[in-house]
Scaffold this motif. Structure first.
Motif, PDB file in Angstrom:
ATOM      1  N   GLY A 217       0.708  -1.244  -0.130  1.00 46.93           N
ATOM      2  CA  GLY A 217       0.050   0.099  -0.008  1.00 46.93           C
ATOM      3  C   GLY A 217       0.844   1.186  -0.027  1.00 46.93           C
ATOM      4  N   GLU A 218       2.193   1.152   0.205  1.00 43.82           N
ATOM      5  CA  GLU A 218       2.913   2.421   0.083  1.00 43.82           C
ATOM      6  C   GLU A 218       3.065   3.188  -1.227  1.00 43.82           C
ATOM      7  N   LYS A 219       3.287   4.358  -1.559  1.00 37.93           N
ATOM      8  CA  LYS A 219       3.312   5.057  -2.692  1.00 37.93           C
ATOM      9  C   LYS A 219       4.336   4.448  -3.587  1.00 37.93           C
ATOM     10  N   THR A 220       3.927   4.462  -4.881  1.00 32.19           N
ATOM     11  CA  THR A 220       5.152   4.032  -5.699  1.00 32.19           C
ATOM     12  C   THR A 220       6.049   5.066  -5.790  1.00 32.19           C
ATOM     13  N   PRO A 221       7.465   4.846  -5.810  1.00 34.60           N
ATOM     14  CA  PRO A 221       8.375   5.794  -5.798  1.00 34.60           C
ATOM     15  C   PRO A 221       8.525   6.561  -7.089  1.00 34.60           C
ATOM     16  N   ASN A 222       9.060   7.852  -7.314  1.00 32.39           N
ATOM     17  CA  ASN A 222       8.997   8.514  -8.401  1.00 32.39           C
ATOM     18  C   ASN A 222      10.091   7.980  -9.461  1.00 32.39           C
ATOM     19  N   ALA A 223       9.859   7.986 -10.653  1.00 31.28           N
ATOM     20  CA  ALA A 223      10.892   7.225 -11.559  1.00 31.28           C
ATOM     21  C   ALA A 223      11.679   8.207 -11.795  1.00 31.28           C
ATOM     22  N   ALA A 224      11.549   9.662 -11.920  1.00 30.50           N
ATOM     23  CA  ALA A 224      12.619  10.433 -12.542  1.00 30.50           C
ATOM     24  C   ALA A 224      13.559  10.654 -11.178  1.00 30.50           C
ATOM     25  N   ASP A 225      13.091  10.584  -9.986  1.00 32.44           N
ATOM     26  CA  ASP A 225      14.007  10.691  -8.698  1.00 32.44           C
ATOM     27  C   ASP A 225      14.953   9.237  -8.665  1.00 32.44           C
ATOM     28  N   LEU A 226      14.490   8.286  -9.074  1.00 29.36           N
ATOM     29  CA  LEU A 226      15.111   7.080  -9.086  1.00 29.36           C
ATOM     30  C   LEU A 226      16.405   7.134 -10.124  1.00 29.36           C
ATOM     31  N   LEU A 227      16.125   7.824 -11.258  1.00 27.99           N
ATOM     32  CA  LEU A 227      16.870   7.857 -12.449  1.00 27.99           C
ATOM     33  C   LEU A 227      18.033   8.808 -12.180  1.00 27.99           C
ATOM     34  N   LYS A 228      17.694   9.716 -11.413  1.00 34.17           N
ATOM     35  CA  LYS A 228      18.747  10.862 -11.160  1.00 34.17           C
ATOM     36  C   LYS A 228      19.649  10.256 -10.198  1.00 34.17           C
ATOM     37  N   ASP A 229      19.306   9.495  -9.336  1.00 32.73           N
ATOM     38  CA  ASP A 229      20.082   8.818  -8.155  1.00 32.73           C
ATOM     39  C   ASP A 229      21.126   7.563  -9.057  1.00 32.73           C
ATOM     40  N   ALA A 230      20.233   7.066  -9.896  1.00 34.12           N
ATOM     41  CA  ALA A 230      21.013   6.002 -10.700  1.00 34.12           C
ATOM     42  C   ALA A 230      22.273   6.606 -11.530  1.00 34.12           C
ATOM     43  N   GLU A 231      21.983   7.631 -12.162  1.00 29.27           N
ATOM     44  CA  GLU A 231      22.926   8.345 -12.855  1.00 29.27           C
ATOM     45  C   GLU A 231      23.966   8.911 -12.072  1.00 29.27           C
ATOM     46  N   LYS A 232      23.865   9.525 -10.902  1.00 30.97           N
ATOM     47  CA  LYS A 232      24.852  10.241 -10.088  1.00 30.97           C
ATOM     48  C   LYS A 232      25.745   8.539  -9.645  1.00 30.97           C
ATOM     49  N   ALA A 233      25.330   7.417  -9.214  1.00 32.84           N
ATOM     50  CA  ALA A 233      26.147   6.213  -8.894  1.00 32.84           C
ATOM     51  C   ALA A 233      26.509   5.877 -10.267  1.00 32.84           C
ATOM     52  N   ALA A 234      26.120   5.929 -11.436  1.00 31.19           N
ATOM     53  CA  ALA A 234      26.954   5.579 -12.394  1.00 31.19           C
ATOM     54  C   ALA A 234      28.332   6.193 -12.749  1.00 31.19           C
ATOM     55  N   LYS A 235      28.274   7.503 -12.494  1.00 32.24           N
ATOM     56  CA  LYS A 235      29.195   8.495 -12.477  1.00 32.24           C
ATOM     57  C   LYS A 235      30.240   8.127 -11.520  1.00 32.24           C
ATOM     58  N   GLU A 236      29.835   7.791 -10.590  1.00 33.25           N
ATOM     59  CA  GLU A 236      30.906   7.401  -9.520  1.00 33.25           C
ATOM     60  C   GLU A 236      31.473   6.263  -9.943  1.00 33.25           C
ATOM     61  N   ALA A 237      30.808   5.162 -10.341  1.00 27.70           N
ATOM     62  CA  ALA A 237      31.360   3.917 -10.678  1.00 27.70           C
ATOM     63  C   ALA A 237      32.381   3.907 -11.697  1.00 27.70           C
ATOM     64  N   VAL A 238      32.127   4.919 -12.542  1.00 29.78           N
ATOM     65  CA  VAL A 238      32.932   5.222 -13.635  1.00 29.78           C
ATOM     66  C   VAL A 238      34.307   6.123 -13.246  1.00 29.78           C
ATOM     67  N   ALA A 239      34.115   6.809 -12.337  1.00 28.80           N
ATOM     68  CA  ALA A 239      35.358   7.287 -11.701  1.00 28.80           C
ATOM     69  C   ALA A 239      36.257   6.543 -10.729  1.00 28.80           C
ATOM     70  N   ALA A 240      35.610   5.392 -10.067  1.00 31.37           N
ATOM     71  CA  ALA A 240      36.149   4.497  -9.474  1.00 31.37           C
ATOM     72  C   ALA A 240      37.161   3.512 -10.429  1.00 31.37           C
ATOM     73  N   VAL A 241      36.625   3.211 -11.544  1.00 29.13           N
ATOM     74  CA  VAL A 241      37.377   2.476 -12.543  1.00 29.13           C
ATOM     75  C   VAL A 241      38.849   3.063 -12.784  1.00 29.13           C
ATOM     76  N   SER A 242      38.580   4.284 -13.419  1.00 26.33           N
ATOM     77  CA  SER A 242      39.730   5.195 -13.565  1.00 26.33           C
ATOM     78  C   SER A 242      40.700   5.182 -12.176  1.00 26.33           C
ATOM     79  N   ALA A 243      40.260   5.511 -11.118  1.00 29.54           N
ATOM     80  CA  ALA A 243      40.864   5.753  -9.875  1.00 29.54           C
ATOM     81  C   ALA A 243      42.074   4.380  -9.759  1.00 29.54           C
ATOM     82  N   ALA A 244      41.172   3.150  -9.857  1.00 32.21           N
ATOM     83  CA  ALA A 244      41.863   2.054  -9.746  1.00 32.21           C
ATOM     84  C   ALA A 244      42.838   1.734 -10.378  1.00 32.21           C
ATOM     85  N   ASN A 245      42.889   2.320 -11.587  1.00 33.80           N
ATOM     86  CA  ASN A 245      44.093   2.108 -12.633  1.00 33.80           C
ATOM     87  C   ASN A 245      45.282   3.200 -12.695  1.00 33.80           C
ATOM     88  N   GLN A 246      44.971   4.277 -11.816  1.00 38.43           N
ATOM     89  CA  GLN A 246      45.953   5.162 -11.742  1.00 38.43           C
ATOM     90  C   GLN A 246      47.345   4.713 -11.334  1.00 38.43           C
TER      91      GLN A 246
END
Length: 275
Positions: A217-246
Motif C-alpha cells: 500500500g505504500e506509494k510507488t516511488p517517482n521514476a525521475a528521482d530514481l533515474l537521477k540517483d542512478a545516474e549519479k551512482a553510474a558516474k561514481e562507478a566510472v570514476a572508481a574504474v579510472s582511479a583503480a588504474n592510476q
C-alpha cells in the motif's frame, strides 16, 4: 523482490598463400662466359619474400593497441557511503559481492533496502553494479570489444519481458558513452520502477541496475528521482574504474571512439535473480 535480468558474447581467419616466383630463362650471351651481375639484388628480393619476413610484416600490421585499463576496483567499493545512503538507506552496509573467477576481469556487488513502515507499507530498493573488463587480443582492441558489449547490454535492457513504458536516453558526462533505460514492471509484490544505466569507459563496461517499489500500500516511488540517483551512482562507478588504474599506469585516458567480451570476460558474474 524484483531483481532485473542481467544481460551479460573469432575473427575471420587470414589465409596466406605464398606464390613462388616463376623461373626466368637465362640466355647465354657468349659460350664459355658467365656473369653474377644482379645476384645481390636477387638475394635481397629472395630474403624479402621469405615466409618469416612476410609473417613478421603481417604480425606488425595486425598488432592491436593495448587496453587502457588492466584491473577493476572492488565492486562493493565503487560507490561512496553517502551515495549508498541515498539509494539504499536501509541497506547501505549490506553489500553482497558476487563470485568471480577473475576479479581483474569481472565482478559485481548488490545491495537491498527495505524501509518498513508497518501498516502504512514499505519502500523497497535494490541496487546492483556489474563490471566487465576487456583485454585487447586477436579479435580487436579492448575498447572496441567493450563497445560491442555495451550495445548488447543496452539492447538487453530495452527488451525485458513484461516491461512497460520503456524509455531510453543518453547520459552525458559518464565515461565514453552511456545510456539509461527506464521501464515499469508489475510484480506480485507491487509495481517496480526500473532504471538501468549501461556505461563504457575505455575497455570497461559498467551495468548499473536500480529499482524501487512501494509495498503493502505504500506509494510507488517517482521514476525521475530514481533515474537521477542512478545516474549519479553510474558516474561514481566510472570514476572508481579510472582511479583503480592510476597506480598501474593506464596506457590511455582519452575517450575511445568505439566497442564482444574478451576470452577472460566471457563468463560475467551476475547476482541470482528473484521474482
Amino acid at each position: 523482490m524484483h531483481r532485473p535480468v542481467q544481460r551479460v558474447g573469432r575473427a575471420p581467419r587470414l589465409t596466406r598463400i605464398l606464390v613462388s616466383a616463376a623461373a626466368v630463362p637465362v640466355m647465354l650471351v657468349a659460350a664459355g662466359c658467365s656473369s653474377d651481375s644482379g645476384s645481390g639484388d636477387d638475394a635481397k628480393k629472395s630474403a624479402g619474400s621469405s615466409p618469416d619476413a612476410k609473417a613478421s610484416a603481417s604480425a606488425s600490421a595486425n598488432a592491436v593497441k593495448p587496453a587502457a585499463y588492466a584491473k577493476l576496483p572492488e565492486p562493493c567499493s565503487v560507490l561512496s557511503k553517502k551515495t549508498l545512503g541515498e539509494l539504499v538507506p536501509k541497506g547501505a552496509k549490506s553489500g553482497n559481492e558476487g563470485k568471480s573467477d577473475d576479479v581483474e576481469a569481472r565482478g559485481n556487488c548488490y545491495w537491498s533496502s527495505l524501509d518498513n513502515n508497518g501498516v502504512q507499507g514499505s519502500q523497497y530498493r535494490w541496487l546492483n553494479v556489474a563490471l566487465l573488463r576487456f583485454d585487447s587480443d586477436s579479435r580487436g582492441e579492448g575498447d572496441q570489444l567493450a563497445h560491442k558489449y555495451f550495445e548488447k547490454q543496452v539492447k538487453g535492457a530495452q527488451s525485458v519481458t513484461g516491461a512497460k513504458s520503456t524509455k531510453s536516453q543518453p547520459v552525458s558526462g559518464t565515461g565514453d558513452e552511456a545510456t539509461a533505460v527506464s521501464y515499469d514492471l508489475k510484480k506480485k509484490e507491487g509495481s517496480f520502477k526500473q532504471q538501468t544505466i549501461v556505461a563504457r569507459v575505455e575497455n570497461v563496461v559498467i551495468t548499473l541496475d536500480y529499482n524501487g517499489a512501494g509495498l503493502a500500500g505504500e506509494k510507488t516511488p517517482n521514476a525521475a528521482d530514481l533515474l537521477k540517483d542512478a545516474e549519479k551512482a553510474a558516474k561514481e562507478a566510472v570514476a572508481a574504474v579510472s582511479a583503480a588504474n592510476q597506480d598501474r599506469g593506464a596506457t590511455s585516458t582519452s575517450p575511445s571512439k568505439s566497442a564482444s567480451p574478451s576470452k577472460s570476460a566471457s563468463k560475467s558474474a551476475s547476482p541470482s535473480k528473484k521474482s
